[in-house]
Design an enzyme around this catalytic site. Sequence first.
Site, PDB file in Angstrom:
ATOM      1  N   LYS A 143      -4.709  11.907   7.852  1.00 17.74           N
ATOM      2  CA  LYS A 143      -4.561  11.893   6.193  1.00 17.74           C
ATOM      3  C   LYS A 143      -6.108  10.651   5.715  1.00 17.74           C
ATOM      4  O   LYS A 143      -6.906  11.226   5.130  1.00 17.74           O
ATOM      5  CB  LYS A 143      -4.086  11.406   5.850  1.00 17.74           C
ATOM      6  CG  LYS A 143      -2.704  12.227   5.907  1.00 17.74           C
ATOM      7  CD  LYS A 143      -1.273  10.811   5.002  1.00 17.74           C
ATOM      8  CE  LYS A 143      -0.979  10.204   6.315  1.00 17.74           C
ATOM      9  NZ  LYS A 143       0.124  10.762   7.089  1.00 17.74           N
ATOM     10  N   HIS A 159      -4.967   5.343   9.531  1.00 15.43           N
ATOM     11  CA  HIS A 159      -6.050   5.686   9.157  1.00 15.43           C
ATOM     12  C   HIS A 159      -7.111   5.821  10.191  1.00 15.43           C
ATOM     13  O   HIS A 159      -8.009   4.324   9.859  1.00 15.43           O
ATOM     14  CB  HIS A 159      -6.083   5.728   8.085  1.00 15.43           C
ATOM     15  CG  HIS A 159      -5.084   5.552   7.086  1.00 15.43           C
ATOM     16  ND1 HIS A 159      -4.201   7.335   7.777  1.00 15.43           N
ATOM     17  CD2 HIS A 159      -4.882   5.736   5.529  1.00 15.43           C
ATOM     18  CE1 HIS A 159      -3.228   7.028   6.095  1.00 15.43           C
ATOM     19  NE2 HIS A 159      -3.664   6.370   5.732  1.00 15.43           N
TER      20      HIS A 159
END
Length: 427
Positions: free
Chosen positions: A16, A41
């Site tokens: 993501k 992330h």
Amino acid sequence: MPAVVLVGAQWGDEGKGKATDLLGDQVDYVVRYQGGNNAGHTVVIGDQKYALHLLPTGVLSPEVVPVIANGVVIDPGVLLEEIEGLRARGISCERLLISASAHLIMPHHKALDKVTERYLGKAKIGTTGRGIGPAYGDKIARMGVRVQDLLDPGILRKKIEVALNEKNQVLTKVYNRRVIDPEKVLEEYLGYAERLKPYIADTSLVLSKALDQGRVVLLEGGQGNLLDIDHGTYPFVTSSSPTAGGACAGAGIPPTRLTRVIAILKAYTTRVGSGPFPTELLDERGDWLRTTGHEYGTTTGRDRRCGWFDAVIARYATRINGVTDFFLTKLDVLSGLERIPVCVAYEIDGVRHDEVPMTQTDFHHAKPIYEEFPGWQEDISEAKSFDDLPPNARAYVRTLEEMSGAPISAIGVGPGRTQTLQLRPLV
Ligand code: IMP
């Protein structure tokens, strides 16, 4: 007034960060709406690699306002460390907004997360041990401490005392742990209060006004569809709602304002922690996917479990989230395979299932039914457009698209910022 939601279509770690970062130039606000520092992330910019846990990825784009919304649980020490870490690398977090209604992870949440996992033994969930579940538990039990309590030392003291009154009994009498001193916790959290004050805001109001003014708001989910507390593989899930529905509650944005739901879909499947995973490969093919795809947790460093693409769960993501676009990641990892198996349905006790089964017992017994597709040998990491991909790679993408039930609008062919093929606009 575009409000775009970005969700993980599988069990999280779909990449993501790359998608949010790509969209960073087109959006004005990037909002985290659930989870906490259990998420991870990784964003690669040039030769710099950034691992973010709590901060929205938008913090790396100078024009974007990063927002930690009400649905997030915040470990203030970790957040301040992350802010300082970025500052040391020349990245300013001064635009950051933190919802006054978000809940705080307290020391007893972390202590309880670790000790309850130990007591579960073989039945353990495999949590990240960051106190996420206990913090959400207290939120729902109406015993939580919120960011706004940092602004009122009297209330903060009262809430810490009330919580520890109970939790210290549990820690000492049930789990044989040491007591946590409320005075020390108060002192620690008052210290955080001073440093966090400038960022605290009514983020729902800020976002509502931003949408009224035609600004682009990106709602960034952590984890993934199958880790959702309601729609995931319960109890092997996280304690919040990463799905598109959760984005509205977690950011204070009404569903009628959402314009696009983009789901991140890895070209194969991974998961961390315990729980069912029909296409998991426990042999050298799983090791190969892990090594080639660098599948080690950003947050905990744990080996990710790896397996082939599962079209049943991709379809499920489309159904639960109302996916309008898929962002397919890590297609390059599959280069070099002769044939690529894709799970098209499950066999459970001799019966074919085209959908995720109704019960967890059935999900645990699901055996993948595979179809095989021809692979490609070329390195695709330098491809600049869809047409640059070898014919078999294009056919693989089209097959996944058809099986998953929504168009694939972007494809990741490498970890770098520029290694993305955009097939249609995402905002
Ligand atoms: P918790 O969120 O720490 O309570 O962990 C619950 C489950 O969600 C465990 O299986 C974790 O491994 C998993 N999990 C939590 N965050 C992530 C993530 O960002 N990616 C993948 N799995 C996660």
